[in-house]
Design a protein around this motif. Sequence first.
Motif, PDB file in Angstrom:
ATOM      1  N   ILE A  15      16.318 -29.645  36.015  1.00 13.20           N
ATOM      2  CA  ILE A  15      16.963 -29.874  37.385  1.00 13.20           C
ATOM      3  C   ILE A  15      17.307 -31.170  37.971  1.00 13.20           C
ATOM      4  O   ILE A  15      18.197 -31.203  38.331  1.00 13.20           O
ATOM      5  N   ARG A  16      16.482 -31.950  37.613  1.00 10.27           N
ATOM      6  CA  ARG A  16      16.910 -33.534  37.908  1.00 10.27           C
ATOM      7  C   ARG A  16      18.102 -33.771  37.287  1.00 10.27           C
ATOM      8  O   ARG A  16      18.931 -34.687  37.674  1.00 10.27           O
ATOM      9  N   ILE A  21      21.949 -26.540  39.103  1.00  7.31           N
ATOM     10  CA  ILE A  21      21.832 -25.919  37.856  1.00  7.31           C
ATOM     11  C   ILE A  21      21.603 -24.405  38.360  1.00  7.31           C
ATOM     12  O   ILE A  21      20.818 -24.029  39.029  1.00  7.31           O
ATOM     13  N   ARG A  22      22.295 -23.474  37.765  1.00 10.09           N
ATOM     14  CA  ARG A  22      22.233 -22.297  38.037  1.00 10.09           C
ATOM     15  C   ARG A  22      21.080 -21.444  37.059  1.00 10.09           C
ATOM     16  O   ARG A  22      20.791 -22.138  36.050  1.00 10.09           O
ATOM     17  N   ALA A  49       8.144 -28.205  45.098  1.00 13.83           N
ATOM     18  CA  ALA A  49       8.764 -29.048  43.889  1.00 13.83           C
ATOM     19  C   ALA A  49      10.284 -29.067  43.723  1.00 13.83           C
ATOM     20  O   ALA A  49      10.757 -29.941  43.249  1.00 13.83           O
ATOM     21  N   VAL A  50      10.947 -28.029  44.040  1.00 14.11           N
ATOM     22  CA  VAL A  50      12.297 -27.743  43.900  1.00 14.11           C
ATOM     23  C   VAL A  50      12.812 -27.196  45.124  1.00 14.11           C
ATOM     24  O   VAL A  50      12.319 -26.321  45.755  1.00 14.11           O
ATOM     25  N   TYR A  62      17.625 -27.551  42.825  1.00 13.29           N
ATOM     26  CA  TYR A  62      17.969 -28.942  43.115  1.00 13.29           C
ATOM     27  C   TYR A  62      16.882 -29.577  43.245  1.00 13.29           C
ATOM     28  O   TYR A  62      15.592 -28.750  43.735  1.00 13.29           O
ATOM     29  N   PRO A  63      16.697 -30.980  42.936  1.00 14.67           N
ATOM     30  CA  PRO A  63      15.584 -31.649  42.911  1.00 14.67           C
ATOM     31  C   PRO A  63      15.387 -31.890  44.533  1.00 14.67           C
ATOM     32  O   PRO A  63      16.349 -31.947  45.150  1.00 14.67           O
ATOM     33  N   LEU A  64      14.197 -32.424  44.804  1.00 14.55           N
ATOM     34  CA  LEU A  64      14.105 -32.508  46.353  1.00 14.55           C
ATOM     35  C   LEU A  64      14.872 -33.623  46.877  1.00 14.55           C
ATOM     36  O   LEU A  64      15.212 -33.581  47.976  1.00 14.55           O
ATOM     37  N   HIS A  65      14.881 -34.639  45.884  1.00 17.37           N
ATOM     38  CA  HIS A  65      15.826 -35.768  46.378  1.00 17.37           C
ATOM     39  C   HIS A  65      17.258 -35.803  46.762  1.00 17.37           C
ATOM     40  O   HIS A  65      17.941 -36.816  47.411  1.00 17.37           O
TER      41      HIS A  65
END
Length: 168
Positions: A15-16, A21-22, A49-50, A62-65
């Motif tokens: 994910i990062r 990403i689907r 976490a996501v 998505y990543p959190l950032h």
Amino acid sequence: MEAIQGTQDLLLGLIRQEPGIRYRELLRASGFVNGVLSYHLSALEKAGAVRVDRQARITRYYPLHVPESESQVLGYIRHEPIREIVSFVLSQDMCTFSELVAHTGKAPSTVSAHLKRLKEAGIISVRYGEYQLYSLANRELVAEVLSKYRPALADRVVDNYVEMLDEL
């Protein structure tokens, strides 16, 4: 417990690496079966976490950032024809429908459908006059997202091509 953490670390890494990403892409990239992937993604979401974006028939991770403003644009430009349209509009500042059709080589109905989605999402704006002129609603944001995530987007195209050749 260690196996669960390893699985979730793998998913977080994917994910990062490819924000937006689907689910199906994660299924292919991870090699997990549907139930295993679903379980671990649900656990990652519950743990905070996501970030998950659920639209009609499409779920993206998505990543959190990644800020939400970027994730909205990223969700669209991960699709090659839409990225081509957005990149062209960015390079031209303003363009007509005919110019977009000529540049992409896609059917007018396809370009029209993509423009409609981009307009509804607030990524593309339209100025009406003698011609409809298309421009980006937030050029700076789109330019930043394209430059920041272009390597991941390009890698995905190359990976798909190599995967297709391997299957032959």
